[in-house]
Design a protein around this motif. Structure first.
Motif, PDB file in Angstrom:
ATOM      1  N   GLN A  56      23.177  25.600  47.535  1.00 28.47           N
ATOM      2  CA  GLN A  56      22.399  25.915  46.343  1.00 28.47           C
ATOM      3  C   GLN A  56      22.413  24.695  45.442  1.00 28.47           C
ATOM      4  O   GLN A  56      23.475  24.193  45.078  1.00 28.47           O
ATOM      5  CB  GLN A  56      22.986  27.133  45.621  1.00 28.47           C
ATOM      6  N   ASP A  57      21.243  24.215  45.073  1.00 25.83           N
ATOM      7  CA  ASP A  57      21.144  22.984  44.316  1.00 25.83           C
ATOM      8  C   ASP A  57      21.796  23.104  42.947  1.00 25.83           C
ATOM      9  O   ASP A  57      22.362  22.144  42.434  1.00 25.83           O
ATOM     10  CB  ASP A  57      19.679  22.566  44.157  1.00 25.83           C
ATOM     11  N   TRP A  58      21.716  24.272  42.357  1.00 27.25           N
ATOM     12  CA  TRP A  58      22.400  24.503  41.081  1.00 27.25           C
ATOM     13  C   TRP A  58      22.692  25.989  40.966  1.00 27.25           C
ATOM     14  O   TRP A  58      21.798  26.823  40.963  1.00 27.25           O
ATOM     15  CB  TRP A  58      21.560  24.052  39.887  1.00 27.25           C
ATOM     16  N   ALA A  59      23.990  26.304  40.900  1.00 25.48           N
ATOM     17  CA  ALA A  59      24.402  27.704  40.829  1.00 25.48           C
ATOM     18  C   ALA A  59      25.805  27.764  40.240  1.00 25.48           C
ATOM     19  O   ALA A  59      26.413  26.738  39.915  1.00 25.48           O
ATOM     20  CB  ALA A  59      24.363  28.347  42.218  1.00 25.48           C
ATOM     21  N   ALA A  60      26.333  28.980  40.093  1.00 21.82           N
ATOM     22  CA  ALA A  60      27.666  29.186  39.524  1.00 21.82           C
ATOM     23  C   ALA A  60      28.578  29.817  40.568  1.00 21.82           C
ATOM     24  O   ALA A  60      28.124  30.557  41.448  1.00 21.82           O
ATOM     25  CB  ALA A  60      27.585  30.072  38.292  1.00 21.82           C
ATOM     26  N   THR A  61      29.878  29.540  40.456  1.00 21.10           N
ATOM     27  CA  THR A  61      30.855  30.132  41.358  1.00 21.10           C
ATOM     28  C   THR A  61      32.213  30.173  40.664  1.00 21.10           C
ATOM     29  O   THR A  61      32.380  29.613  39.574  1.00 21.10           O
ATOM     30  CB  THR A  61      30.948  29.345  42.681  1.00 21.10           C
ATOM     31  N   VAL A  62      33.157  30.830  41.310  1.00 20.28           N
ATOM     32  CA  VAL A  62      34.520  30.948  40.777  1.00 20.28           C
ATOM     33  C   VAL A  62      35.504  30.560  41.878  1.00 20.28           C
ATOM     34  O   VAL A  62      35.423  31.070  42.999  1.00 20.28           O
ATOM     35  CB  VAL A  62      34.815  32.389  40.304  1.00 20.28           C
ATOM     36  N   LEU A  63      36.435  29.681  41.552  1.00 20.67           N
ATOM     37  CA  LEU A  63      37.481  29.285  42.493  1.00 20.67           C
ATOM     38  C   LEU A  63      38.848  29.565  41.866  1.00 20.67           C
ATOM     39  O   LEU A  63      38.959  29.674  40.645  1.00 20.67           O
ATOM     40  CB  LEU A  63      37.362  27.797  42.839  1.00 20.67           C
ATOM     41  N   PRO A  64      39.875  29.693  42.687  1.00 22.02           N
ATOM     42  CA  PRO A  64      41.199  30.000  42.136  1.00 22.02           C
ATOM     43  C   PRO A  64      41.753  28.859  41.301  1.00 22.02           C
ATOM     44  O   PRO A  64      41.584  27.684  41.629  1.00 22.02           O
ATOM     45  CB  PRO A  64      42.053  30.249  43.388  1.00 22.02           C
ATOM     46  N   GLY A  65      42.453  29.233  40.196  1.00 20.07           N
ATOM     47  CA  GLY A  65      43.150  28.252  39.385  1.00 20.07           C
ATOM     48  C   GLY A  65      44.585  28.104  39.857  1.00 20.07           C
ATOM     49  O   GLY A  65      44.994  28.669  40.873  1.00 20.07           O
ATOM     50  N   ALA A  66      45.378  27.363  39.093  1.00 27.40           N
ATOM     51  CA  ALA A  66      46.752  27.100  39.487  1.00 27.40           C
ATOM     52  C   ALA A  66      47.604  28.351  39.491  1.00 27.40           C
ATOM     53  O   ALA A  66      48.612  28.439  40.194  1.00 27.40           O
ATOM     54  CB  ALA A  66      47.368  26.058  38.551  1.00 27.40           C
ATOM     55  N   GLY A  67      47.195  29.384  38.718  1.00 28.86           N
ATOM     56  CA  GLY A  67      47.978  30.616  38.625  1.00 28.86           C
ATOM     57  C   GLY A  67      47.812  31.559  39.784  1.00 28.86           C
ATOM     58  O   GLY A  67      48.498  32.596  39.848  1.00 28.86           O
ATOM     59  N   GLY A  68      46.908  31.247  40.725  1.00 30.87           N
ATOM     60  CA  GLY A  68      46.720  32.117  41.885  1.00 30.87           C
ATOM     61  C   GLY A  68      46.075  33.436  41.526  1.00 30.87           C
ATOM     62  O   GLY A  68      45.166  33.496  40.696  1.00 30.87           O
ATOM     63  N   THR A  69      46.555  34.493  42.128  1.00 29.13           N
ATOM     64  CA  THR A  69      45.959  35.814  41.908  1.00 29.13           C
ATOM     65  C   THR A  69      46.635  36.524  40.734  1.00 29.13           C
ATOM     66  O   THR A  69      47.799  36.301  40.433  1.00 29.13           O
ATOM     67  CB  THR A  69      46.075  36.671  43.178  1.00 29.13           C
ATOM     68  N   SER A  70      45.868  37.406  40.111  1.00 28.23           N
ATOM     69  CA  SER A  70      46.344  38.099  38.916  1.00 28.23           C
ATOM     70  C   SER A  70      47.403  39.143  39.266  1.00 28.23           C
ATOM     71  O   SER A  70      47.302  39.824  40.293  1.00 28.23           O
ATOM     72  CB  SER A  70      45.167  38.772  38.206  1.00 28.23           C
ATOM     73  N   LYS A  71      48.364  39.264  38.395  1.00 26.78           N
ATOM     74  CA  LYS A  71      49.402  40.295  38.560  1.00 26.78           C
ATOM     75  C   LYS A  71      48.996  41.611  37.906  1.00 26.78           C
ATOM     76  O   LYS A  71      49.606  42.647  38.150  1.00 26.78           O
ATOM     77  CB  LYS A  71      50.713  39.818  37.935  1.00 26.78           C
ATOM     78  N   THR A  72      47.950  41.580  37.082  1.00 23.43           N
ATOM     79  CA  THR A  72      47.542  42.778  36.351  1.00 23.43           C
ATOM     80  C   THR A  72      46.176  43.309  36.774  1.00 23.43           C
ATOM     81  O   THR A  72      45.888  44.487  36.615  1.00 23.43           O
ATOM     82  CB  THR A  72      47.510  42.486  34.837  1.00 23.43           C
ATOM     83  N   GLU A  73      45.310  42.440  37.320  1.00 16.89           N
ATOM     84  CA  GLU A  73      43.987  42.869  37.757  1.00 16.89           C
ATOM     85  C   GLU A  73      43.907  42.772  39.273  1.00 16.89           C
ATOM     86  O   GLU A  73      44.172  41.719  39.851  1.00 16.89           O
ATOM     87  CB  GLU A  73      42.894  42.009  37.123  1.00 16.89           C
ATOM     88  N   ARG A  74      43.519  43.875  39.891  1.00 17.32           N
ATOM     89  CA  ARG A  74      43.467  43.944  41.349  1.00 17.32           C
ATOM     90  C   ARG A  74      42.404  42.993  41.900  1.00 17.32           C
ATOM     91  O   ARG A  74      41.254  42.999  41.459  1.00 17.32           O
ATOM     92  CB  ARG A  74      43.160  45.385  41.780  1.00 17.32           C
ATOM     93  N   ASN A  75      42.801  42.177  42.871  1.00 14.84           N
ATOM     94  CA  ASN A  75      41.897  41.295  43.600  1.00 14.84           C
ATOM     95  C   ASN A  75      41.115  40.354  42.687  1.00 14.84           C
ATOM     96  O   ASN A  75      39.922  40.107  42.873  1.00 14.84           O
ATOM     97  CB  ASN A  75      40.926  42.124  44.460  1.00 14.84           C
ATOM     98  N   LYS A  76      41.815  39.806  41.694  1.00 10.92           N
ATOM     99  CA  LYS A  76      41.229  38.830  40.790  1.00 10.92           C
ATOM    100  C   LYS A  76      42.145  37.611  40.718  1.00 10.92           C
ATOM    101  O   LYS A  76      43.346  37.699  40.951  1.00 10.92           O
ATOM    102  CB  LYS A  76      41.056  39.409  39.381  1.00 10.92           C
ATOM    103  N   PHE A  77      41.561  36.464  40.365  1.00  5.73           N
ATOM    104  CA  PHE A  77      42.367  35.278  40.142  1.00  5.73           C
ATOM    105  C   PHE A  77      42.945  35.325  38.738  1.00  5.73           C
ATOM    106  O   PHE A  77      42.298  35.794  37.795  1.00  5.73           O
ATOM    107  CB  PHE A  77      41.539  34.012  40.332  1.00  5.73           C
ATOM    108  N   ALA A  78      44.184  34.830  38.578  1.00  3.22           N
ATOM    109  CA  ALA A  78      44.854  34.875  37.284  1.00  3.22           C
ATOM    110  C   ALA A  78      44.143  33.998  36.264  1.00  3.22           C
ATOM    111  O   ALA A  78      43.962  34.384  35.106  1.00  3.22           O
ATOM    112  CB  ALA A  78      46.312  34.428  37.436  1.00  3.22           C
ATOM    113  N   ASP A  79      43.754  32.816  36.663  1.00  2.00           N
ATOM    114  CA  ASP A  79      43.051  31.887  35.771  1.00  2.00           C
ATOM    115  C   ASP A  79      41.888  31.257  36.532  1.00  2.00           C
ATOM    116  O   ASP A  79      41.930  30.084  36.909  1.00  2.00           O
ATOM    117  CB  ASP A  79      44.005  30.815  35.239  1.00  2.00           C
ATOM    118  N   PRO A  80      40.860  32.034  36.800  1.00  2.05           N
ATOM    119  CA  PRO A  80      39.744  31.547  37.615  1.00  2.05           C
ATOM    120  C   PRO A  80      39.088  30.317  37.009  1.00  2.05           C
ATOM    121  O   PRO A  80      38.955  30.194  35.793  1.00  2.05           O
ATOM    122  CB  PRO A  80      38.780  32.741  37.643  1.00  2.05           C
TER     123      PRO A  80
END
Length: 348
Positions: A56-80
């Motif tokens: 995609q020439d221009w689009a948005a996405t989310v990748l994992p941050g240094a915190g990995g996966t969230s401890k409070t939200e199911r199947n989410k990154f802690a600091d996306p």
């Protein structure tokens, strides 16, 4: 294999076995997906097939941050990490008999040798399942083209010859996830690698999903400022930015796509016959000041010439080149530089 991991292959197997007979007989792809090409920053594992590809020439996405996966939200990154730019997505299937660990270690070593800076690494089950769902729940595979065929079972007496779908057939079994940055030519790329079993242990193959994000300014000038908005801007602020005035890099000739914006400028000036305006050209900070003064002045003059050709009196217009002296965003990023490259109409 846990009971939880068995659920996915079983569901895929059911889908495969209920497919039309002609498709059910399809096996592994024998060639790359049509139009698919390796990304220049990371080559494929030897002998692998590129079975999924999308760019995609221009689009948005989310990748994992240094915190990995969230401890409070199911199947989410802690600091996306929220990203925008050119996104390339690749999906490879390794040769039969190659383990996910062997494939991943080769990918990891190649990236590190190229100067890759890791931000997130996960190779244990506690984080693999949440990371798997955080990635696959984004429906990334929908933006990709896929090769025809199926993954075919080659192990297990009950699963030899069974077929599973190829699209996004990574899993958390024997999974390895790596995310971070790689600098190339003054640009920082964001890279994600997810390598695991291809669907399940019975395929005896590894699957690799790779996502690469290249920062890039969103294409501008796709929406013109209409005559009413021009009049409102001049009245409220004494100036208005003309998003539809377009030039090639380093050039002063108006692109044909500027015509719609020029027509709206003419309409606004004809609706206010007493108004006199400056046409002001602005640049980013790339290049020398003298060159940018010349460039911005030339662009402003080109707009003035186009307006007079459309019937606006020359004594109502004045061209002014302001180079990079009035930025509206930081020149530290391409997005900011794109915003600074602009033409404005300013009341005299």
């Amino acid at each position: 294999m846990t009971m939880r991991t068995l659920a996915l292959p079983t569901a895929l197997l059911t889908l495969a076995l209920t497919a039309p007979a002609a498709r059910a007989m399809e096996g592994m792809p024998t060639a790359d997906v049509k139009g698919g090409v390796d990304h220049p920053v990371i080559s494929r594992f030897t002998g692998s097939l590129l079975v999924g590809y999308g760019q995609q020439d221009w689009a948005a996405t989310v990748l994992p941050g240094a915190g990995g996966t969230s401890k409070t939200e199911r199947n989410k990154f802690a600091d996306p990490v929220q990203l925008e730019g050119r996104i390339t997505r690749l999906f490879y299937l390794s040769p039969e008999g190659k383990t996910p660990l062997e494939v991943f270690r080769n990918q990891q070593q190649a990236l590190m040798a190229a100067g890759f800076k890791p931000r997130f690494l996960c190779e244990v089950k506690d984080c693999l399942a949440p990371a798997y769902f955080a990635i696959t729940d984004e429906d990334r595979g929908k933006s990709m083209n896929w090769a025809k065929g199926y993954l075919v079972g080659v192990r297990g007496s009950n699963f030899k010859g069974a077929r599973w779908g190829i699209p996004m057939s990574i899993t958390w079994e024997e999974g390895h996830i790596l995310a971070g940055t790689l600098s190339r030519g003054g640009t920082t790329l964001q890279v994600l690698v997810f390598t695991s079993q291809a669907a399940n242990e019975y395929t005896d193959r590894a699957a690799s999903y790779i996502e690469i994000v290249e920062p890039k300014a969103m294409p501008t000038g796709q929406v013109t400022v209409d005559a009413k908005a021009i009049a409102s801007g001049l009245q409220a602020e004494g100036k208005v930015t003309l998003n539809g005035i377009l030039f090639d890099t380093g050039k002063t000739e108006l692109k044909p796509d500027s015509n719609a914006q020029l027509d709206q400028m003419v309409a606004a000036l004809k609706a206010q016959p007493a108004a006199k305006v400056f046409i002001v050209g602005h640049t980013d900070n790339v290049g020398s000041v003298d060159a940018n003064v010349k460039l911005s002045q030339g662009r402003a003059q080109a707009v003035v010439a186009a307006l007079t050709q459309r019937g606006i009196a020359a004594n109502r217009l004045a061209a002014y080149g302001n180079a990079g002296y009035a930025p509206v965003a930081s020149n530290a990023s391409e997005d900011g530089r794109a915003k600074n490259r602009r033409v404005e109409m300013v009341l005299q």
